[in-house]
Design a protein around this motif. Structure first.
Motif, PDB file in Angstrom:
ATOM      1  N   SER A 140       0.855  -1.197   0.000  1.00  0.00           N
ATOM      2  CA  SER A 140       0.000   0.000   0.000  1.00  0.00           C
ATOM      3  C   SER A 140       0.892   1.248   0.000  1.00  0.00           C
ATOM      4  O   SER A 140       1.009   1.946   1.004  1.00  0.00           O
ATOM      5  N   THR A 165      -3.371  -5.069   0.323  1.00  0.00           N
ATOM      6  CA  THR A 165      -3.629  -3.770  -0.327  1.00  0.00           C
ATOM      7  C   THR A 165      -5.023  -3.808  -0.956  1.00  0.00           C
ATOM      8  O   THR A 165      -5.455  -4.863  -1.432  1.00  0.00           O
ATOM      9  N   SER A 166      -5.709  -2.660  -0.967  1.00  0.00           N
ATOM     10  CA  SER A 166      -7.075  -2.575  -1.507  1.00  0.00           C
ATOM     11  C   SER A 166      -7.213  -3.337  -2.828  1.00  0.00           C
ATOM     12  O   SER A 166      -6.472  -3.078  -3.792  1.00  0.00           O
ATOM     13  N   ASP A 201      -2.194  -4.631   7.210  1.00  0.00           N
ATOM     14  CA  ASP A 201      -3.496  -4.247   6.632  1.00  0.00           C
ATOM     15  C   ASP A 201      -4.186  -5.393   5.886  1.00  0.00           C
ATOM     16  O   ASP A 201      -5.019  -5.140   5.020  1.00  0.00           O
ATOM     17  N   GLN A 225       4.786   1.983   2.926  1.00  0.00           N
ATOM     18  CA  GLN A 225       4.459   0.810   3.741  1.00  0.00           C
ATOM     19  C   GLN A 225       5.586  -0.219   3.685  1.00  0.00           C
ATOM     20  O   GLN A 225       5.948  -0.817   4.705  1.00  0.00           O
TER      21      GLN A 225
END
Ligand SMILES: Cc1ncc(COP(=O)(O)O)c(C=O)c1O
Length: 469
Positions: A159, A328-329, A325, A163
């Motif tokens: 990300s 990543t999206s 996270d 990151q």
């Protein structure tokens, strides 16, 4: 998208050139738009292909259009030039995010829509922490253009490159060492990470000429350095690049002393020198972690970057990424995959190279014209930053304060140093948010201030007899 040009009388290349110039100036041909092929031009203007080629060659020489091999010709993206009557309001030489006027919003919107259609529900659940395999395969191909060869299993999607460097700084490494060596100056975001994580950081001076390799070897030999963080290309905040010889030496030293290198190649896509290979490509022992950002030529808000990891680091990196996270999206990943594979990325990167080349050229020309010779300013061919060194006894902070009063923003390079390290007396000038006219105006104001200040306090001249003391 292709545009058409109206038929004009006559077939001379000047007439074609003038017609296209008019359309570029009036906006009938939009910045970045694809121009008709050579064949279409010769048909529409009723002229030979050679005449059409000559017209395009001339326009290319004047930097009004550019060509992409195997694709065609495109209109150059020019920054908006305020008319001379318009007041030059705020001049921003501080911001390091791309100009919204040149961002590929429409292309990305298209890719986002396509991504939703193509991947449907896969986009709305958890993904592999290291990224979609199809994107990692696309990245494998993409990275070969900068001489980075790696199997997709070793390529992680992150990300943003911030990151990756944050995770690498906090991770244990197979060499069992703990301190991190950073260039001085270096990227401010890395310094903040080191401070927040409480990591022992050691500095090594980076000058316009690069790194002192004997000093680097001394640091590597101490047996405490986990990795050396370096920004070899278009350094932030200096704008300089390391020579090929220096990169080769760093790659050799990493192997000899079992020290890793974190190579932050955040501006790889702006490179114009095809022979400027990354350290990664020069090291055979698997000691280089290659990190790349997609923020400087595409949309930083998508938070996309990539890291190429040596096999022994992969599992730990996966666990850290998963803990940071999950992944990543998925939507950003899918859009980047389409953006890379349909060729839009390469076209946009070519436009950005030209865009920043024009701005750097403006900075170089205007600096040569107005700045006194005591001022040191390194202006790279492309890149986005240049460092201006203020001659002592004048103070960079006083210059910044004076510029602020005149609505010109820049950043001090002092923030790019470890607390314990001697700082330079410089300003980082970013060309990302200032067009050619604004760059000209800002440099004039800097030159005026330095000229006036020098009259009050003449710059120090080093006495060559005693300068070794
Ligand atoms: C040298 C350098 N590395 C990394 C980054 C972080 O970029 P990203 O947006 O990919 O996290 C920046 C951002 O400005 C940078 O200048």
């Amino acid at each position: 998208m292709s545009i058409s040009i109206s038929t004009s009388t006559g077939c001379k290349f000047e007439a074609i050139k003038a017609d296209i110039q008019r359309k570029l100036a009036s906006g009938a041909i939009r910045p970045g738009a694809k121009l008709p092929s050579i064949r279409d031009v010769s048909v529409q203007y009723g002229c030979s292909k050679n005449t059409a080629i000559r017209a395009y060659d001339e326009l290319e020489r004047e930097h009004l259009i550019y060509s992409v091999p195997k694709s065609g010709y495109y209109a150059v993206v020019r920054s908006e030039q305020p008319s001379s009557a318009e007041p030059l309001e705020r001049i921003d030489l501080a911001t390091a995010t791309p100009d919204p006027a040149v961002m590929p919003y429409a292309d990305f919107q298209h890719c986002l829509n396509q991504a939703i259609e193509r991947y449907q529900d896969r986009l709305f659940s958890y993904a592999d922490p290291l990224g979609f395999m199809s994107l990692r395969q696309a990245l494998q191909k993409h990275l070969t253009t900068t001489q980075v060869f790696a199997e997709p299993e070793r390529i992680a999607v992150v990300s943003g490159s911030q990151q990756a460097i944050h995770m690498l700084a906090g991770m244990p490494f197979p060499n069992g060492k703990t301190a991190i060596l950073v260039e001085q100056p270096t990227y401010f975001g890395m310094l903040r990470t080191l401070e927040l994580l409480g990591i022992t950081a050691i500095g090594i001076t980076r000058t316009d000429e690069g790194i002192d390799l004997d000093e680097l070897e001394r640091h590597f030999r101490t047996n405490t350095i986990k990795f050396f963080y370096t920004v070899p290309r278009y350094h932030n905040p200096m704008g300089t690049s390391l020579s090929q010889e220096q990169k080769q030496a760093i790659a050799r030293l990493a192997e000899r002393y079992d020290v890793y290198i974190v190579e932050d190649d955040y501006l790889a896509d702006l490179e114009t020198n095809r022979r400027a290979d990354p350290i990664y490509s020069l090291n055979r022992s698997g000691h280089v972690i290659y990190v790349k950002s997609f923020s400087k030529v595409t949309l930083p808000g998508l938070r996309l970057g990539t890291a190429v990891l040596p096999q022994p680091l992969l599992e730990t990196f996966r666990q850290f990424k998963s803990s940071a996270d999950s992944s990543t999206s998925a939507l950003s990943q899918a859009a980047l995959e389409l953006y890379l594979t349909c060729g839009m990325f390469d076209r946009h990167a070519a436009r950005m190279r030209e865009h920043y080349r024009i701005r750097m050229e403006a900075l170089r020309t205007t600096a040569a014209r107005y700045l006194p010779q005591e001022v040191r300013l390194h202006v790279p061919d492309v890149g986005v930053f240049a460092r201006l060194l203020v001659p002592p006894p004048l103070e960079a902070d006083d210059l910044l304060a004076a510029l602020k009063q005149q609505n010109v923003a820049a950043l001090p390079t002092a923030r790019s140093y470890l607390r314990t390290f001697a700082k330079d007396n410089g300003l980082r000038l970013s060309v990302m948010r200032a067009n050619e006219a604004q760059i000209d105006e800002a440099i004039r104001r800097i030159a005026d201030w330095i000229g006036q200040a020098c009259r009050r306090k003449p710059p120090l001249h080093w006495d060559p007899v005693v300068d070794w003391i």
